[in-house]
Enzyme design. Structure first.
Site, short mmCIF file in Angstrom:
data_model
loop_
_atom_site.label_atom_id
_atom_site.label_comp_id
_atom_site.label_asym_id
_atom_site.label_seq_id
_atom_site.Cartn_x
_atom_site.Cartn_y
_atom_site.Cartn_z
N GLY A 221 0.81 -1.21 0.00
CA GLY A 221 0.00 0.00 0.00
C GLY A 221 0.85 1.26 0.00
O GLY A 221 0.51 2.26 0.66
N CYS B 20 -18.66 2.50 -20.61
CA CYS B 20 -17.84 2.22 -21.78
C CYS B 20 -18.32 0.95 -22.50
O CYS B 20 -19.36 0.99 -23.13
CB CYS B 20 -16.35 2.17 -21.41
SG CYS B 20 -15.32 2.56 -22.84
N HIS C 194 -15.54 7.32 -19.00
CA HIS C 194 -15.30 6.68 -17.70
C HIS C 194 -15.47 7.71 -16.57
O HIS C 194 -14.48 8.34 -16.16
CB HIS C 194 -13.88 6.11 -17.64
CG HIS C 194 -13.66 4.93 -18.53
ND1 HIS C 194 -13.76 3.63 -18.08
CD2 HIS C 194 -13.37 4.85 -19.84
CE1 HIS C 194 -13.52 2.81 -19.09
NE2 HIS C 194 -13.28 3.52 -20.18
N GLU D 141 -15.73 7.19 -13.59
CA GLU D 141 -15.05 6.73 -12.37
C GLU D 141 -13.65 7.32 -12.21
O GLU D 141 -13.10 7.33 -11.11
CB GLU D 141 -14.99 5.20 -12.32
CG GLU D 141 -14.02 4.52 -13.28
CD GLU D 141 -14.61 4.25 -14.67
OE1 GLU D 141 -15.61 4.91 -15.04
OE2 GLU D 141 -14.07 3.40 -15.40
N1 GLN Z 1 -13.71 -2.42 -25.91
C1 GLN Z 1 -14.47 -1.22 -26.07
C2 GLN Z 1 -13.79 -0.23 -26.99
O1 GLN Z 1 -12.61 -0.30 -27.21
C3 GLN Z 1 -14.77 -0.59 -24.73
C4 GLN Z 1 -13.53 -0.13 -24.02
C5 GLN Z 1 -13.74 0.08 -22.54
O2 GLN Z 1 -14.68 -0.44 -21.95
N2 GLN Z 1 -12.84 0.80 -21.90
O3 GLN Z 1 -14.43 0.64 -27.50
#
Ligand code: GLN
Length: 559
Positions: free
Chosen positions: A45, A410, A536, A538
Site C-alpha cells: 500500500g 464504456c 469513464h 469513475e
Molecule cells: N472495448 C471497447 C472499446 O474499445 C470498450 C472499451 C472500454 O470499456 N474501456 O471501445
C-alpha cells in the site's frame, strides 16, 4: 579578434550555465522532494501511504503533487492485462497510467497528468532517442549517468514548474530488485544535491508469526540494510502491520535501523483506506517531516471535510446493494476506480456500500434471478473482447424487465445498445465489430480514426473530451450543466446510422461530443434509471467531489 570573440562567447556560455544553475537551485530550494520506497514485499500500500501523506501536507495548506515511477519496461501500463497490473487509470491529458494515480486524485482532489507516471521504458526511450539524434556527442551512453540523469530530470519536472511546495515520488517495486537500482541511485544523488529539501520514507512490513505469537522486525532491518548499502538512510520508517505494535518494537526498530524513535510510524490495518491519513496524523508524521526538512511556522491541520466523510461512512446504518457485472471478479483491483466511486457516492447518501462482484461468464437467463434479484442497482463494467459479454446482455435484459437502475460504463454502454437492438428492435444479429467483425447489424463500430492504426500502445481515444448534454435528461439533472468533460479509453463507438431507429423505440441519446457527433450518453426514459456512458466517470470522482453520475445512480438505487 576571432580569438577574443570565441573567448567572450565561452565566458558568456559559462555565465549562462551558472545563471541557469542558480535559477534551477532557487526553484528547487522552494520545492521539497519526498521519496517513498518499499521493502520486504510488494502490495503493502505504498500508493495509499503516499496519497495519505500528500493529504496531510495539503491539509496544512501546502501545494502537493504525487508521482509514481514504475521500474518496468512497458512505456505505460496501457498494454498490460488487468491480471498483471489491475485497472489502467487515465489522466485528463490522455495518459494510460498506474492505478495509484487514481488514489492520488481521490485523496488530493487535483488532477494528475502524464508527468505524474514514468516507467523505465519511457526513461530508456527518451535516452535512446537522444542517442540516435547524436545528443551525447560521441560519449558512451550508460546507466550512470545517462539513465539516472533522465530519471532525475523527470523527478524534478513537476517541481520545477514552481507550482508545488512538495513533490512526493513513489518508487514502484521493492528495494533490492534489480530493476529498482537506477531509481534508488537517482534518489541517493538527489539527497546529496538537495540536502534538507529531500527526505526518504521507507515502507516495510512487520509480520505477525501466529505460531510464536510474535511480530518480527528482522525483515525490516534487512530491508533498511539493503537501502543503506545502496547509499540511502531513510529518515522515516512506516511499518505496515496487521496489529498495533508495542513501544518496545518501535524502539528496537529505531535502534537497529538508525531512525529516530518518533520517526518510526505504524500503519496498522484499518477498515477503510481513507482512514490512513488519520492514522498517520495521530503519529504526527507531518510534523516530523517539517522538523526534518527545517520547515517552521506551518499552518493548522484542517481535515474537517475528510473527517466528516469518514464519519458518514462509519455511521451509515442502511445499505445499498450494488451488483457489478464484469469478467475480472477475482481481481477487484481491475475495477478500483468504479468501486471507489460507488463507495464515495454511497457514503454521501449515508449508505454502506454492499458490493457484489458478479462474474459475467457465469450469468445466464436461468440463473439471472438468483444473482440479481436482491440488487438495488446494477453496473455493467468496461472491458475488451468477447469473454463474458453474453452475461452482460443477460444482466441488462433483467434490469430492463424488472426496472432496476442500471449503469453501463464504456463497454457496458455499448452492451446496452447491442442488447436493446437485439431484444427490443429484434435485430438478432446486432453486435459490436470488436466481437464480430462481420456482424449483421454493426451497432457498435470501430471509430474512423482507429481504422488504419497498427500500433496498440497509447493509440485509443484517450483523455478528456467535451460532451454536450440534453437538458431533459438524467445526465443533465445529475451534472447541472450542459457542458461537461470526462475521460475516455476506447476504440469503438455507437454507430449513428442506428440512432433514428433506436430513438423511435425508446432509447435516447442525451450526451453528444459537439465536434464529432459521437454518442457519449444514452438513456431509456421509460425506465427508472437506465443510463450508459461511453466515457469513464469513475476516473473523475474524489472523496470531496464525488462524480455526479455515481451520485445520481446511487440515489436511484436507494429509492
Ligand atoms: N472495448 C471497447 C472499446 O474499445 C470498450 C472499451 C472500454 O470499456 N474501456 O471501445
Amino acid at each position: 579578434m576571432t580569438l577574443f570573440l570565441t573567448f567572450n562567447f565561452q565566458i558568456l556560455k559559462y555565465y549562462c550555465t551558472f545563471v541557469s544553475l542558480k535559477i534551477n537551485i532557487t526553484t528547487v530550494a522552494e520545492t521539497r522532494y519526498i521519496f517513498v520506497t518499499g521493502g520486504v514485499v510488494s502490495s503493502l500500500g505504498k500508493g495509499i501511504v503516499s496519497a495519505s501523506l500528500g493529504k496531510l501536507l495539503q491539509a496544512r495548506g501546502y501545494r502537493v503533487t504525487i508521482q509514481k515511477f514504475d521500474p518496468y519496461i512497458n512505456i505505460d501500463p496501457g498494454t498490460l492485462n488487468p491480471y498483471e497490473h489491475g485497472e489502467c487509470y487515465v489522466t485528463i491529458d490522455g495518459h494510460e497510467a498506474d492505478l495509484d494515480l487514481g488514489h492520488y486524485e481521490r485523496f488530493l482532489n487535483i488532477p494528475t497528468t502524464k508527468a505524474n507516471n514514468i516507467t523505465t521504458g519511457r526513461i530508456y526511450l527518451n535516452v535512446i532517442n537522444r542517442e540516435r539524434k547524436g545528443d551525447f556527442l560521441g560519449k558512451t551512453v550508460q546507466v550512470v549517468p545517462h539513465i539516472t540523469d533522465e530519471i532525475k530530470r523527470n523527478i524534478m519536472l513537476l517541481g520545477n514548474t514552481g507550482e508545488y511546495d512538495f513533490v512526493i515520488t513513489e518508487i514502484g517495486g521493492t528495494v533490492g530488485d534489480i530493476e529498482s537500482l537506477p531509481y534508488i541511485e537517482s534518489v541517493r544523488q538527489l539527497r546529496w544535491e538537495l540536502g534538507k529539501n529531500c527526505l526518504c520514507v521507507h515502507l516495510t512490513y512487520v509480520p505477525y508469526i501466529a505460531a510464536a505469537k510474535e511480530v518480527k522486525t528482522k525483515p525490516t532491518q534487512h530491508s533498511v540494510k539493503t537501502l543503506q548499502e545502496q547509499g540511502i538512510q531513510p529518515q522515516i520508517l512506516v511499518l505496515r502491520t496487521e496489529k498495533q505494535l508495542s513501544e518496545n518494537i518501535c524502539h528496537k526498530t529505531a535502534l537497529f535501523c538508525n531512525v529516530d524513535e518518533n520517526a518510526v510510524i505504524q500503519s496498522y490495518d484499518v477498515p477503510s483506506i481513507y482512514e490512513v491519513p488519520i492514522v498517520l496524523a495521530q503519529q504526527k508524521m507531518d510534523k516530523i517531516i517539517f522538523q526534518k526538512m527545517g520547515i517552521s511556522g506551518e499552518k493548522k491541520l484542517d481535515l474537517k471535510q475528510w473527517k466528516d466523510f469518514l464519519k458518514s461512512m462509519q455511521t451509515a446504518r442502511k445499505t445499498v446493494k450494488i451488483g457489478l457485472v464484469g469478467k475480472y471478479v477475482e481481481l477487484p483491483d481491475a475495477y478500483k476506480s468504479i468501486i471507489e466511486s460507488l463507495l464515495q457516492a454511497a457514503t454521501y447518501h449515508r449508505r454502506k456500500l454492499d458490493l457484489r462482484l458478479i462474474h459475467s461468464e457465469k450469468l445466464t437467463e436461468e440463473n439471472a434471478n438468483e444473482y440479481l434479484d436482491g440488487m438495488d442497482g446494477i453496473v455493467i463494467a468496461p472491458g475488451f473482447g468477447q469473454r463474458g459479454i453474453e452475461g452482460k446482455f443477460v444482466a441488462l435484459k433483467y434490469a430492463r424487465k424488472y426496472d432496476k437502475p442500471a449503469f453501463g460504463i464504456c463497454l457496458g454502454m455499448q452492451c446496452m445498445v447491442i442488447e436493446y437492438a437485439r431484444n427490443v428492435l429484434g435485430l438478432t444479429q446486432a453486435n459490436s465489430t470488436e466481437m464480430d467483425p462481420d456482424a449483421g447489424d454493426k451497432v457498435i463500430d470501430l471509430m474512423e480514426e482507429q481504422k488504419n492504426l497498427t500500433l496498440m500502445g497509447g493509440s485509443m481515444r484517450l483523455g478528456a473530451y467535451d460532451c454536450r448534454l440534453e437538458k431533459d435528461s438524467i445526465a443533465y439533472r445529475a451534472y447541472q450543466s450542459e457542458q461537461i468533460r470526462e475521460r475516455h479509453r476506447h476504440r469503438y463507438e455507437f454507430n449513428n446510422e442506428y440512432k433514428a431507429l433506436l430513438e423511435a423505440n425508446g432509447m435516447k441519446f442525451t450526451g453528444i461530443n459537439p465536434e464529432t457527433g459521437l454518442v457519449e450518453v444514452l438513456e431509456v426514459p421509460g425506465l427508472k434509471w437506465y443510463l450508459g456512458v461511453q466515457y469513464h466517470p469513475e476516473y473523475n470522482s474524489t472523496v470531496v467531489k464525488p462524480n455526479p453520475l455515481f451520485m445520481s445512480f446511487i440515489e436511484a438505487a436507494t429509492k
